[in-house]
Scaffold this motif. Structure first.
Motif, PDB file in Angstrom:
ATOM      1  N   GLN A 228      53.503  58.000  34.406  1.00 29.67           N
ATOM      2  CA  GLN A 228      52.562  57.946  35.535  1.00 29.67           C
ATOM      3  C   GLN A 228      51.127  57.737  35.046  1.00 29.67           C
ATOM      4  O   GLN A 228      50.365  56.969  35.644  1.00 29.67           O
ATOM      5  CB  GLN A 228      52.667  59.244  36.342  1.00 29.67           C
ATOM      6  CG  GLN A 228      53.962  59.375  37.136  1.00 29.67           C
ATOM      7  CD  GLN A 228      54.087  60.711  37.811  1.00 29.67           C
ATOM      8  OE1 GLN A 228      53.442  61.683  37.417  1.00 29.67           O
ATOM      9  NE2 GLN A 228      54.942  60.780  38.837  1.00 29.67           N
ATOM     10  N   GLU A 229      50.779  58.459  33.975  1.00 29.40           N
ATOM     11  CA  GLU A 229      49.418  58.284  33.440  1.00 29.40           C
ATOM     12  C   GLU A 229      49.218  56.868  32.912  1.00 29.40           C
ATOM     13  O   GLU A 229      48.144  56.255  33.120  1.00 29.40           O
ATOM     14  CB  GLU A 229      49.178  59.309  32.322  1.00 29.40           C
ATOM     15  CG  GLU A 229      49.113  60.747  32.817  1.00 29.40           C
ATOM     16  CD  GLU A 229      48.978  61.735  31.684  1.00 29.40           C
ATOM     17  OE1 GLU A 229      49.098  61.293  30.517  1.00 29.40           O
ATOM     18  OE2 GLU A 229      48.766  62.937  31.955  1.00 29.40           O
ATOM     19  N   ALA A 230      50.261  56.352  32.242  1.00 32.03           N
ATOM     20  CA  ALA A 230      50.140  54.976  31.727  1.00 32.03           C
ATOM     21  C   ALA A 230      50.034  53.977  32.869  1.00 32.03           C
ATOM     22  O   ALA A 230      49.260  52.999  32.819  1.00 32.03           O
ATOM     23  CB  ALA A 230      51.331  54.655  30.831  1.00 32.03           C
ATOM     24  N   LEU A 231      50.843  54.218  33.935  1.00 28.57           N
ATOM     25  CA  LEU A 231      50.788  53.325  35.094  1.00 28.57           C
ATOM     26  C   LEU A 231      49.425  53.391  35.766  1.00 28.57           C
ATOM     27  O   LEU A 231      48.852  52.356  36.155  1.00 28.57           O
ATOM     28  CB  LEU A 231      51.892  53.707  36.073  1.00 28.57           C
ATOM     29  CG  LEU A 231      51.983  52.870  37.351  1.00 28.57           C
ATOM     30  CD1 LEU A 231      52.241  51.403  37.020  1.00 28.57           C
ATOM     31  CD2 LEU A 231      53.095  53.413  38.256  1.00 28.57           C
ATOM     32  N   ALA A 232      48.872  54.611  35.886  1.00 25.17           N
ATOM     33  CA  ALA A 232      47.549  54.739  36.493  1.00 25.17           C
ATOM     34  C   ALA A 232      46.496  54.035  35.645  1.00 25.17           C
ATOM     35  O   ALA A 232      45.598  53.345  36.182  1.00 25.17           O
ATOM     36  CB  ALA A 232      47.202  56.215  36.656  1.00 25.17           C
ATOM     37  N   ALA A 233      46.611  54.183  34.325  1.00 22.88           N
ATOM     38  CA  ALA A 233      45.649  53.489  33.450  1.00 22.88           C
ATOM     39  C   ALA A 233      45.791  51.985  33.552  1.00 22.88           C
ATOM     40  O   ALA A 233      44.789  51.241  33.557  1.00 22.88           O
ATOM     41  CB  ALA A 233      45.864  53.964  32.009  1.00 22.88           C
ATOM     42  N   GLN A 234      47.058  51.523  33.642  1.00 22.51           N
ATOM     43  CA  GLN A 234      47.280  50.085  33.771  1.00 22.51           C
ATOM     44  C   GLN A 234      46.687  49.560  35.072  1.00 22.51           C
ATOM     45  O   GLN A 234      46.091  48.477  35.109  1.00 22.51           O
ATOM     46  CB  GLN A 234      48.784  49.808  33.706  1.00 22.51           C
ATOM     47  CG  GLN A 234      49.146  48.332  33.759  1.00 22.51           C
ATOM     48  CD  GLN A 234      48.692  47.601  32.517  1.00 22.51           C
ATOM     49  OE1 GLN A 234      48.598  48.173  31.442  1.00 22.51           O
ATOM     50  NE2 GLN A 234      48.387  46.322  32.659  1.00 22.51           N
ATOM     51  N   ARG A 235      46.876  50.343  36.139  1.00 24.15           N
ATOM     52  CA  ARG A 235      46.317  49.880  37.423  1.00 24.15           C
ATOM     53  C   ARG A 235      44.798  49.858  37.399  1.00 24.15           C
ATOM     54  O   ARG A 235      44.165  48.947  37.970  1.00 24.15           O
ATOM     55  CB  ARG A 235      46.818  50.790  38.535  1.00 24.15           C
ATOM     56  CG  ARG A 235      48.290  50.554  38.867  1.00 24.15           C
ATOM     57  CD  ARG A 235      48.803  51.547  39.892  1.00 24.15           C
ATOM     58  NE  ARG A 235      50.178  51.249  40.288  1.00 24.15           N
ATOM     59  CZ  ARG A 235      50.929  52.019  41.037  1.00 24.15           C
ATOM     60  NH1 ARG A 235      50.418  53.175  41.482  1.00 24.15           N
ATOM     61  NH2 ARG A 235      52.171  51.670  41.350  1.00 24.15           N
ATOM     62  N   LEU A 236      44.195  50.847  36.743  1.00 28.48           N
ATOM     63  CA  LEU A 236      42.736  50.813  36.614  1.00 28.48           C
ATOM     64  C   LEU A 236      42.280  49.619  35.805  1.00 28.48           C
ATOM     65  O   LEU A 236      41.271  48.967  36.122  1.00 28.48           O
ATOM     66  CB  LEU A 236      42.264  52.122  35.947  1.00 28.48           C
ATOM     67  CG  LEU A 236      42.352  53.387  36.806  1.00 28.48           C
ATOM     68  CD1 LEU A 236      41.957  54.608  35.976  1.00 28.48           C
ATOM     69  CD2 LEU A 236      41.449  53.265  38.026  1.00 28.48           C
ATOM     70  N   ALA A 237      43.068  49.339  34.761  1.00 20.17           N
ATOM     71  CA  ALA A 237      42.720  48.161  33.947  1.00 20.17           C
ATOM     72  C   ALA A 237      42.863  46.878  34.754  1.00 20.17           C
ATOM     73  O   ALA A 237      42.066  45.932  34.615  1.00 20.17           O
ATOM     74  CB  ALA A 237      43.604  48.115  32.702  1.00 20.17           C
ATOM     75  N   GLN A 238      43.887  46.852  35.615  1.00 21.91           N
ATOM     76  CA  GLN A 238      44.075  45.662  36.443  1.00 21.91           C
ATOM     77  C   GLN A 238      42.925  45.489  37.432  1.00 21.91           C
ATOM     78  O   GLN A 238      42.486  44.377  37.718  1.00 21.91           O
ATOM     79  CB  GLN A 238      45.401  45.760  37.194  1.00 21.91           C
ATOM     80  CG  GLN A 238      46.625  45.592  36.309  1.00 21.91           C
ATOM     81  CD  GLN A 238      47.908  45.784  37.077  1.00 21.91           C
ATOM     82  OE1 GLN A 238      47.867  46.091  38.269  1.00 21.91           O
ATOM     83  NE2 GLN A 238      49.028  45.589  36.411  1.00 21.91           N
ATOM     84  N   VAL A 239      42.469  46.636  37.957  1.00 19.21           N
ATOM     85  CA  VAL A 239      41.336  46.533  38.889  1.00 19.21           C
ATOM     86  C   VAL A 239      40.099  46.012  38.169  1.00 19.21           C
ATOM     87  O   VAL A 239      39.323  45.209  38.707  1.00 19.21           O
ATOM     88  CB  VAL A 239      41.066  47.906  39.532  1.00 19.21           C
ATOM     89  CG1 VAL A 239      39.780  47.881  40.336  1.00 19.21           C
ATOM     90  CG2 VAL A 239      42.234  48.299  40.422  1.00 19.21           C
TER      91      VAL A 239
END
Length: 425
Positions: A228-239
């Motif tokens: 979940q933390e990795a997914l959240a970081a990935q989504r922030l990176a995508q933004v």
């Protein structure tokens, strides 16, 4: 002393003299001499307090009873905890060693003996309170026999031996009952102990399984949290990034879903294992309670076996004048061997007649003629057989006694009582 000095002493000693402003207090010339010559006030003699009978302490009892009290009225764990407080319980001491130390403390009127007596009083406070209502030996005997019939032996034994109204006859009766009951409980204990060991082993295995599943569940939770933390970081990176990369996000989503599925499955398995463990704990608790009762009976048996030492043989023989041959009419067939064994331990020969179920009723007169005492349980004999026994006993001049129940306890209690037989009349 001068007259002025005497007046000053009297004036200073008398605080209730009226003082006028500017004038000295009036002198009392005879007060000092009177006070000096007056005898001290006599103390009023108080009437002596009436003697209030108190309960016996364990050191007040004859040493013959100490072994049965320690073995019957305290469990091994309770005795071990008490001796640890007194620094008398080495780590390698066996239960038998601790029993011997407890018997040794029972005869001491000192700090250690008082702690032992207090432990017995605290352990059996409820029976002591119940027995305190007895004001004479007959009421005390009724309470003791009621507890004996109900199987509530340890607390009642301590309460009756320490009661102020106890006499030697009831003391022998209680001693004899505990002594005889201890011989009947040894054989049933081994199966209870084996069952408890098996239950403990099963419970330990269930707990190990639960611990492993909890550890695995914790790993899956940590994996899911990391995903979940990795997914959240990935989504922030995508933004933040101008051109997001869908494949890594999809892979993380797939891993997260897989981890959640494994976690749900493991959680279900964990719940099933915990339910099984709870059932095992319930079975183990029941087995442990049964084993504790069995161990208490073993302790009573060991204590009573110790009472067979030569120095206590005289008191055991004095417990009752037993008949040589007893006829038991009625009862249950499967209880006859135990009745016969219990009678044999007392040196009594047991004859049995089932009251007419299978045996011929014409055999009764001959059996009654051979017996010195005839007994029959009122809860397990026909009305016709009971009437026939009474009629034949009166005709043959044989004493008889109805028993309250067909149990071994009632039978042995009837034999142990000095007045156990009812003369025909």
């Amino acid at each position: 002393m001068s007259g002025a000095g005497a007046r000053r002493v009297v004036q200073e000693a008398c605080d209730c003299a009226i003082r006028m402003p500017g004038q000295p207090a009036p002198a009392l010339p005879g007060l000092a001499a009177f006070m000096a010559s007056a005898p001290p006030p006599a103390k009023a003699a108080l009437p002596p307090a009436p003697a209030v009978p108190r309960r016996r302490r364990i050191w007040d009892l004859d040493g013959t009873f100490h072994c049965s009290i320690i073995g019957t009225c305290l469990s091994s764990d309770e005795l071990r905890r008490l001796l640890r407080k007194l620094d008398l319980a080495p780590a390698d001491a066996t239960d038998h060693d601790l029993h011997g130390r407890g018997v040794g403390l029972a005869g001491r009127d000192d700090h250690r003996g008082k702690l032992l007596n207090k432990a017995l009083d605290d352990r059996h406070a409820a029976p002591i309170h119940r027995f305190s209502a007895a004001r004479d030996v007959e009421a005390l005997r009724a309470l003791w026999r009621e507890a004996l019939e109900a199987g509530d032996i340890p607390g009642a034994y301590w309460a009756v031996l320490t009661h102020p109204a106890l006499d030697r006859v009831l003391m022998r009766e209680a001693f004899g009952a505990v002594h005889m009951l201890s011989h009947l409980v040894g054989a049933a204990n081994r199966a209870d102990i084996r069952r408890l060991v098996a239950q403990d082993r099963e419970l330990a295995e269930q707990r190990e399984t639960i611990d492993r599943q909890r550890a695995r569940l914790q790993e899956l939770v940590e994996e899911r949290t990391a995903a979940q933390e990795a997914l959240a970081a990935q989504r922030l990176a995508q933004v933040a990034a101008p051109a997001p990369s869908p494949p890594p996000v999809a892979e993380l989503q797939r891993r997260l879903e897989a981890a959640e599925q494994r976690a749900a499955a493991l959680e279900e398995r964990r719940a099933e294992a915990e339910a099984a463990a709870l059932r095992a704990e319930d079975r183990a608790a029941a087995a442990e309670a049964s084993a504790e009762a069995a161990l208490a009976r073993v302790a009573e048996a060991e204590a009573s076996l110790a009472l067979l030492a030569p120095e206590t043989a005289a008191l055991a023989a004095e417990a009752a004048a037993l008949p040589g041959t007893v006829l038991y009419v009625g009862g249950r067939a499967h209880q006859v061997p135990a009745l016969r064994e219990g009678a044999a331990r007392l040196g009594v020969a047991l004859l049995h007649h089932d009251g007419g179920l299978e045996a011929n009723g014409s055999q009764l007169p001959g059996l009654i003629g051979r017996a010195e005492l005839v007994v029959f349980p009122v809860d397990c004999v026909s009305h016709e057989a009971a009437l026939a026994v009474k009629r034949l006993c009166r005709a043959a001049g044989r004493p008889f006694r109805p028993l309250r129940s067909s149990g071994v306890t009632s039978f042995l209690a009837a034999l142990a009582q000095p007045d156990g037989a009812v003369a025909p009349g």
